[in-house]
Design an enzyme around this catalytic site. Sequence first.
Site, PDB file in Angstrom:
ATOM      1  N   ASP A  42      -4.875   2.734   4.632  1.00 55.44           N
ATOM      2  CA  ASP A  42      -5.038   1.504   3.835  1.00 55.44           C
ATOM      3  C   ASP A  42      -5.584   0.347   4.673  1.00 55.44           C
ATOM      4  OD1 ASP A  42      -3.680   3.047   1.922  1.00 55.44           O
ATOM      5  OD2 ASP A  42      -1.753   2.170   2.454  1.00 55.44           O
ATOM      6  N   GLY A 119       7.699   5.787  -5.189  1.00 58.56           N
ATOM      7  CA  GLY A 119       8.150   6.103  -6.533  1.00 58.56           C
ATOM      8  C   GLY A 119       8.858   4.978  -7.248  1.00 58.56           C
ATOM      9  N   ASN A 154       3.231  -2.692 -11.112  1.00 57.14           N
ATOM     10  CA  ASN A 154       3.814  -2.484  -9.792  1.00 57.14           C
ATOM     11  C   ASN A 154       3.155  -3.453  -8.824  1.00 57.14           C
ATOM     12  OD1 ASN A 154       5.241  -1.425  -7.650  1.00 57.14           O
ATOM     13  ND2 ASN A 154       4.145   0.519  -7.580  1.00 57.14           N
ATOM     14  N   ALA A 155       3.938  -4.342  -8.235  1.00 54.58           N
ATOM     15  CA  ALA A 155       3.409  -5.418  -7.396  1.00 54.58           C
ATOM     16  C   ALA A 155       3.166  -4.931  -5.969  1.00 54.58           C
ATOM     17  CB  ALA A 155       4.365  -6.604  -7.409  1.00 54.58           C
ATOM     18  N   ILE A 156       2.126  -4.109  -5.811  1.00 57.56           N
ATOM     19  CA  ILE A 156       1.662  -3.686  -4.488  1.00 57.56           C
ATOM     20  C   ILE A 156       0.131  -3.691  -4.494  1.00 57.56           C
ATOM     21  CG2 ILE A 156       3.723  -2.284  -4.080  1.00 57.56           C
ATOM     22  CD1 ILE A 156       2.027   0.200  -4.520  1.00 57.56           C
ATOM     23  N   ASP A 157      -0.450  -3.405  -3.329  1.00 51.86           N
ATOM     24  CA  ASP A 157      -1.906  -3.301  -3.174  1.00 51.86           C
ATOM     25  C   ASP A 157      -2.631  -4.599  -3.560  1.00 51.86           C
ATOM     26  OD1 ASP A 157      -1.182  -0.754  -2.562  1.00 51.86           O
ATOM     27  OD2 ASP A 157      -2.392   0.235  -4.083  1.00 51.86           O
ATOM     28  N   SER A 172      -0.544  -0.331  -8.882  1.00 51.94           N
ATOM     29  CA  SER A 172      -0.483   1.067  -8.524  1.00 51.94           C
ATOM     30  C   SER A 172       0.311   1.800  -9.579  1.00 51.94           C
ATOM     31  CB  SER A 172       0.197   1.235  -7.165  1.00 51.94           C
ATOM     32  OG  SER A 172       0.454   2.604  -6.916  1.00 51.94           O
ATOM     33  N   TRP A 174       2.013   2.780 -13.042  1.00 56.67           N
ATOM     34  CA  TRP A 174       2.640   1.803 -13.949  1.00 56.67           C
ATOM     35  C   TRP A 174       1.615   1.019 -14.775  1.00 56.67           C
ATOM     36  CZ3 TRP A 174       5.536   3.306  -9.759  1.00 56.67           C
ATOM     37  CH2 TRP A 174       6.871   3.627 -10.027  1.00 56.67           C
ATOM     38  N   GLU A 210      -4.998   2.694  -8.554  1.00 54.53           N
ATOM     39  CA  GLU A 210      -4.356   1.697  -7.689  1.00 54.53           C
ATOM     40  C   GLU A 210      -5.388   1.055  -6.766  1.00 54.53           C
ATOM     41  OE1 GLU A 210      -1.382   3.988  -5.733  1.00 54.53           O
ATOM     42  OE2 GLU A 210      -2.807   5.207  -4.614  1.00 54.53           O
TER      43      GLU A 210
END
Length: 322
Positions: A42, A119, A154-157, A172, A174, A210
């Site tokens: 990443d 997950g 989903n609060a990432i990336d 990502s 969701w 994502e």
Amino acid sequence: MQRKRLAVAALADAFLLLAPSTATAADYPAPQPVTGGTVIHDPTMIRLRDGSYVAYSTHGRLEARVSKDRKHWERAAADAFAEPPAWWYGYNDTADPWAPEITYRAGRYWLYYAVSSWGSNHSAIGLATSASGRPGTWTDHGKVFASERGDAWNAIDPYVVEDGGRLMAFGSYWTGIRMIKLDRRTGLADPSDTTVRHLATRPDLPYAVEAPTLVKHGAYWYLFNSYDACCSGLTATYKIKVGRSTNIEGPYTDSSGKPMLEGGGDLVLATHGRYIGPGGQSVMRDRGRDVLVHHYYDGQDEGTPKLGLNTLTWESGWPVVS
């Protein structure tokens, strides 16, 4: 991405078009040659004001690598952070952050990143700033935005861009890719606009999309996403697709006109030869050119994740790797 969400591998999409023509594995160029400390996941990269480069990535306290020429890389003596901020432990017992994104604005470097666990969408995006952008110099400013179990995102990336205001795309699985507005001064979520916009998803569970990246070229904004399953080495099915819109908030469509909210997206880069599952991408503007920064799994090195760099060229209004 070495982290998160549902551990379900999606089947590869066989019939998406790459504008302006359909690509096969043989059409994809190899990444540009790099040497040294190139084991990475990443990656986000920037050219610093002294002309050197720094790349941050998932793991550690956001692992750091430095280069004088973008060709030979060395693992830095320090990660982005010397110690994990205490709030990380509320989202990840090992304080292992993921998927950073670095930008430069208003005389400072801004580093957005995610903290979560595999997950789960009990996740948060954090922000740190630095005057130099170098490893070990970052000051954390806490949470930008969070998601909780029961949320449809989903609060990432994170990926942050400027278009009149400051916006952050993220997501990502969701139900895919979302966007919020940020306060230009603080870089945190804008309290005056709490709308969570929807940019891209898939019609099928587990919504395997994502890692958004937004790039302005000509009259269009281009949304690049990673699709399918990462993090499994030689069996990874990761790939990068793109759509475009004249409005940064969408709607985004592919070259056939199919909305990205309905699973659309033109294939930009996929497995070819030893380069398995490319994704986790960002785009860096360097000396007038757009560079696709990503990782792939090396089929000749037991699936080890490594740094991939490809120039993006533009044909008939669509990006092509070169």
